[in-house]
Design a protein around this motif. Structure first.
Motif: not given
Length: 178
Positions: A6, A9, A11, A24, A26, A28, A89, A92-93, A95
């Motif tokens: 990531v 991002s 939000d 959301h 994200v 990359t 969040n 993302e933790k 992904i």
């Protein structure tokens, strides 16, 4: 198998079609991942009613609903934004697991098909937005990170964070309009 890294991002990217959806975004190394972050079946009735009213245009479903609907709109709007940030969040933790699920509304846009991505700071009567111009057309998101304050713009720190991210991942195809 290559791990997804990531880069950053955005939000609370709100898009209005038949209903208001909150995403959301994200970023990359090679693509933009778009996740639908609020499951409307799980949010409280007053939040659902607020979303039904179309908070992007502030047009109530009916005039009779307006007073009750907007009385607590600032509080409700902040709750929605906080819920969306928390959901983003969590995505993302984990992904890799989230991508593997292929959740409803999930999209992947490879940067190769993006012509330009435009970040606009909000101004009077115009909310901040992010427009993605790709081979298959344009998609616009209204950015609502702190808009429950009715500022019609993002705070300087958030706008700068988004600007730096877009410039880093998109290079010359990132267009920033303050």
């Amino acid at each position: 198998m290559q791990m997804t890294t990531v880069e950053g991002s955005i939000d609370n990217a709100w898009k209005h079609d038949k209903t208001t959806n909150i995403h959301h975004l994200v970023f990359t190394a090679d693509s933009l991942l778009i996740f639908d972050v609020l499951n409307k079946r799980e949010i409280r009735k007053e939040v659902y009613q607020y979303l039904r009213s179309d908070p992007l245009t502030l047009v109530p479903v009916s005039a009779a609903e307006s007073y009750g609907l907007y009385r607590d709109s600032k509080t409700i709007h902040k709750q929605i934004i906080d819920m969306a940030i928390e959901a983003g969040n969590q995505i993302e933790k984990s992904i890799e697991a989230e991508i593997a699920k292929v959740p409803p509304g999930f999209q992947r846009i490879d940067y190769a098909v993006v012509k330009v991505i435009t970040l606009r700071q909000g101004k009077h009567l115009g909310l901040p937005s992010l427009t993605i111009s790709a081979a298959n057309g344009d998609t616009e998101y209204k950015l609502m990170h702190n808009n429950y304050e009715k500022l019609a713009h993002l705070d300087e720190e958030t706008f700068e964070k988004y600007s730096v991210l877009l410039t880093r991942v998109m290079g010359g195809r990132a267009k920033i309009e303050e």
